[in-house]
Design a protein around this motif. Sequence first.
Motif, PDB file in Angstrom:
ATOM      1  N   ASP A 169       0.828  -1.207   0.000  1.00  0.00           N
ATOM      2  CA  ASP A 169       0.000   0.000   0.000  1.00  0.00           C
ATOM      3  C   ASP A 169       0.865   1.261   0.000  1.00  0.00           C
ATOM      4  OD1 ASP A 169      -2.779   0.748   0.025  1.00  0.00           O
ATOM      5  OD2 ASP A 169      -2.268   1.813   1.904  1.00  0.00           O
ATOM      6  N   SER A 170       1.957   1.213   0.745  1.00  0.00           N
ATOM      7  CA  SER A 170       2.785   2.423   0.830  1.00  0.00           C
ATOM      8  C   SER A 170       3.522   2.685  -0.485  1.00  0.00           C
ATOM      9  CB  SER A 170       3.763   2.333   1.996  1.00  0.00           C
ATOM     10  OG  SER A 170       4.627   1.256   1.775  1.00  0.00           O
ATOM     11  N   ALA A 171       3.623   1.659  -1.341  1.00  0.00           N
ATOM     12  CA  ALA A 171       4.299   1.862  -2.638  1.00  0.00           C
ATOM     13  C   ALA A 171       3.301   2.224  -3.744  1.00  0.00           C
ATOM     14  CB  ALA A 171       5.041   0.594  -3.029  1.00  0.00           C
ATOM     15  N   LYS A 172       2.032   2.232  -3.360  1.00  0.00           N
ATOM     16  CA  LYS A 172       0.934   2.358  -4.330  1.00  0.00           C
ATOM     17  C   LYS A 172       1.064   3.571  -5.259  1.00  0.00           C
ATOM     18  CE  LYS A 172      -3.235   3.235  -2.803  1.00  0.00           C
ATOM     19  NZ  LYS A 172      -4.339   3.077  -1.854  1.00  0.00           N
ATOM     20  N   ASN A 173       1.482   4.688  -4.674  1.00  0.00           N
ATOM     21  CA  ASN A 173       1.499   5.927  -5.470  1.00  0.00           C
ATOM     22  C   ASN A 173       2.898   6.365  -5.889  1.00  0.00           C
ATOM     23  OD1 ASN A 173      -1.328   6.193  -5.237  1.00  0.00           O
ATOM     24  ND2 ASN A 173      -1.045   6.949  -3.137  1.00  0.00           N
ATOM     25  N   MET A 174       3.855   5.475  -5.796  1.00  0.00           N
ATOM     26  CA  MET A 174       5.222   5.889  -6.165  1.00  0.00           C
ATOM     27  C   MET A 174       5.318   6.105  -7.675  1.00  0.00           C
ATOM     28  SD  MET A 174       7.528   3.479  -3.725  1.00  0.00           S
ATOM     29  CE  MET A 174       8.985   4.399  -3.338  1.00  0.00           C
ATOM     30  N   MET A 175       5.909   7.214  -8.046  1.00  0.00           N
ATOM     31  CA  MET A 175       6.085   7.536  -9.466  1.00  0.00           C
ATOM     32  C   MET A 175       7.501   8.050  -9.681  1.00  0.00           C
ATOM     33  SD  MET A 175       3.764   6.839 -11.629  1.00  0.00           S
ATOM     34  CE  MET A 175       4.185   7.820 -13.037  1.00  0.00           C
ATOM     35  N   PRO A 176       8.311   7.502 -10.600  1.00  0.00           N
ATOM     36  CA  PRO A 176       7.984   6.300 -11.363  1.00  0.00           C
ATOM     37  C   PRO A 176       7.724   5.115 -10.425  1.00  0.00           C
ATOM     38  CG  PRO A 176      10.132   7.241 -12.012  1.00  0.00           C
ATOM     39  CD  PRO A 176       9.656   8.000 -10.835  1.00  0.00           C
ATOM     40  N   MET A 177       7.082   4.094 -10.984  1.00  0.00           N
ATOM     41  CA  MET A 177       6.713   2.951 -10.159  1.00  0.00           C
ATOM     42  C   MET A 177       7.948   2.207  -9.637  1.00  0.00           C
ATOM     43  SD  MET A 177       3.412   1.209 -12.008  1.00  0.00           S
ATOM     44  CE  MET A 177       4.033   1.079 -13.665  1.00  0.00           C
ATOM     45  N   HIS A 178       7.789   1.585  -8.470  1.00  0.00           N
ATOM     46  CA  HIS A 178       8.792   0.669  -7.931  1.00  0.00           C
ATOM     47  C   HIS A 178       8.271  -0.768  -8.097  1.00  0.00           C
ATOM     48  CE1 HIS A 178      11.870   3.102  -5.522  1.00  0.00           C
ATOM     49  NE2 HIS A 178      11.283   3.917  -6.375  1.00  0.00           N
ATOM     50  N   HIS A 179       9.109  -1.754  -7.784  1.00  0.00           N
ATOM     51  CA  HIS A 179       8.676  -3.154  -7.900  1.00  0.00           C
ATOM     52  C   HIS A 179       7.350  -3.379  -7.164  1.00  0.00           C
ATOM     53  CE1 HIS A 179      12.898  -3.710  -9.087  1.00  0.00           C
ATOM     54  NE2 HIS A 179      12.537  -4.880  -9.585  1.00  0.00           N
ATOM     55  N   TRP A 180       7.280  -2.852  -5.918  1.00  0.00           N
ATOM     56  CA  TRP A 180       6.077  -3.106  -5.113  1.00  0.00           C
ATOM     57  C   TRP A 180       4.859  -2.385  -5.682  1.00  0.00           C
ATOM     58  CZ3 TRP A 180       6.860  -7.257  -2.762  1.00  0.00           C
ATOM     59  CH2 TRP A 180       8.040  -7.532  -2.062  1.00  0.00           C
ATOM     60  N   THR A 181       5.082  -1.241  -6.339  1.00  0.00           N
ATOM     61  CA  THR A 181       3.948  -0.536  -6.957  1.00  0.00           C
ATOM     62  C   THR A 181       3.348  -1.438  -8.030  1.00  0.00           C
ATOM     63  OG1 THR A 181       5.479   1.354  -6.846  1.00  0.00           O
ATOM     64  CG2 THR A 181       3.286   1.755  -7.818  1.00  0.00           C
ATOM     65  N   ALA A 182       4.218  -1.940  -8.885  1.00  0.00           N
ATOM     66  CA  ALA A 182       3.743  -2.780  -9.989  1.00  0.00           C
ATOM     67  C   ALA A 182       3.127  -4.074  -9.460  1.00  0.00           C
ATOM     68  CB  ALA A 182       4.909  -3.090 -10.918  1.00  0.00           C
ATOM     69  N   LEU A 183       3.764  -4.657  -8.440  1.00  0.00           N
ATOM     70  CA  LEU A 183       3.250  -5.931  -7.924  1.00  0.00           C
ATOM     71  C   LEU A 183       1.919  -5.762  -7.201  1.00  0.00           C
ATOM     72  CD1 LEU A 183       6.634  -7.551  -6.961  1.00  0.00           C
ATOM     73  CD2 LEU A 183       4.959  -8.464  -8.594  1.00  0.00           C
TER      74      LEU A 183
END
Length: 585
Positions: A381-395
């Motif tokens: 959830d904490s990676a949800k809005n990372m831009m550019p995306m991180h591994h956890w955002t994409a996963l």
Amino acid sequence: MSTTTTPSPQGSAKAPQAPHFPEQVTGMYILARALKNVGIENVYGLVGIPITEAAYLIQGQGIRFVGFRHEQQAGMAAATDGFLTKKPGVLMTVSSLGFLNGLTATANATVNCYPMIQISGASDPTMVDMNMGTYEQLDQFNTAKPLVKAAFRCSKAEDIPSAVARAYRAAVSGRPGGVYIDMTTPALGQIMNREDAEKLLYQPVDVYSPVAPNPASVDRAVEILKSAKRPAIVLGKGAAYAQVDDKIKTLIEKYNIPYFPMSMAKGLMPDAGPLSALSCRSTIMEKSDVVMMIGARLNWLLSFGKGKWNPAMKFIQLDVEPQEIDANVPIAAPVVGDMGLALEAILAKMEGATMSTDPTWVPALQAETKEKDAKFATRLDSAKNMMPMHHWTALGVIKPIIESNPDVILVNEGANTLDDTRDAINMSLPRHRVDCATWAIMGMGMGSMVGAAVATGKSVVAIEGDSAFGFSGMDFSTACRFKLPVTVVIFNNGGIYNGIGVPMDKTSDPAPTTLDINARYDKVGEAFGAQTYYVQTPEELSKALTESIASKKPCLIDVQLAADSGKESGHIGYLNPAPLQDITV
Ligand code: ADP
Ligand code: MG
């Protein structure tokens, strides 16, 4: 009387003789018929001298010939076919370099206990032995030998049916593995009367003959299991391979034993099931008193059974390979034999038994699982809005899509891409996850993806690091030519581990770990007519993956990640002799 002729030696200017159709055939025809006879349905390979016509004849037998761009990938496909079907996957290559390229995959199959047969065209051995410098000269037979379970050399066509049948038996019997057949040009080109050739062909019986464990070893294992206060089961890919899913389910559910799966055993029992201790691996290592290893090895992936493991642990180990027992720690109860027969015997002996399990053991693991899962959800959830995306955002986006398509086979390789995907995505069906396995190698992705799709007819999603994809990327074109229902998802963070490597002083070259953060991998897919996507946001990724799986066509998604997403060596950075941040010159 048979009229057998041997073609002119290689190197001479004389063209090989052609058989008189229909009364004569070649060794190549015998090879195709022999493969058909043992029930081979798919051959993966790459043609050229001297196997091109053999591949056509194989197709002529109704066997699928899946032609690749690189032999290593054809071999990875064959190995994955073998793992998923319990029948040997067959790889066919040309001689010398083709043979060596393929051998990498065959060696990997042997290490991973996947049944597979590599058949390589080979120069006339009498010329190789005399070092005459013949075409593609290499002593392939002896080169392959130390890396395979068994090796055969066919010097004449008459040997081919027996070599194929014996290779099949060797690949699937006992501990499965890779087998090599040196298919010499004289044998392939030999002309025989059809009638005589047909007489050589036979249907081998009982090609897989399971061996039952010793009853005394079953008794010992059951006694120890029944006495356990904090029992657990480790499921390995040998358990998944054995296709004894119901027996494993019965043992676990009837006796309420928590389990954790090695990566390719994920889904054998549901990762999210009530007895899954997937998130409690360390607790099981430290606190269990009895652990039953089912088709898993106490190798580097399990700290060799030492270190963190409870020193008073009693291991029960179910394995077909006697030499595996006591490999790193003494095994209290080895049960050596075929997995199905071993589990049957254990279940029969357990009938009516009561376990001694501490009543707080399972609830404690369940509470820990709940807590760890909640922590993991927060991380996603904490990676949800990372831009550019991180591994956890994409996963975070990919997880619910794959989990709601449980019958999709997941192929996975990379460093962070491997570790994070394995941790994030729960599997719920057996044999639906194929990854870089025991050697933790890169360069199996496209081959295993094609092999999984061809062997099962199912949809496959391959989640690949950008570096990992590079090893096999050209074979995405194979998936396109064969119109397979596959989706490749490339996590592009611009490098090996990540894209922020700093080159040493005195060079203007890129750092050794740096690839290309701006590479457009989707264009590779476009070149071969695939449906492609370049995605930068979670919304775009969600739409692309959903559409791709639904299309049942070859698709490729380039996922743009941040260059600083990912760390050196993923979860196994501790194996580096010295971490990158600590080295100085
Ligand atoms: P993981 O990496 O998942 O721990 P491994 O490849 O290390 O799995 O271990 C698999 C084990 O399973 C090997 O030791 C192999 O001998 C064993 N095995 C494979 N097939 C069978 C079978 N049919 N019956 C019993 N044991 C098997
Ligand atoms: Mg990368």
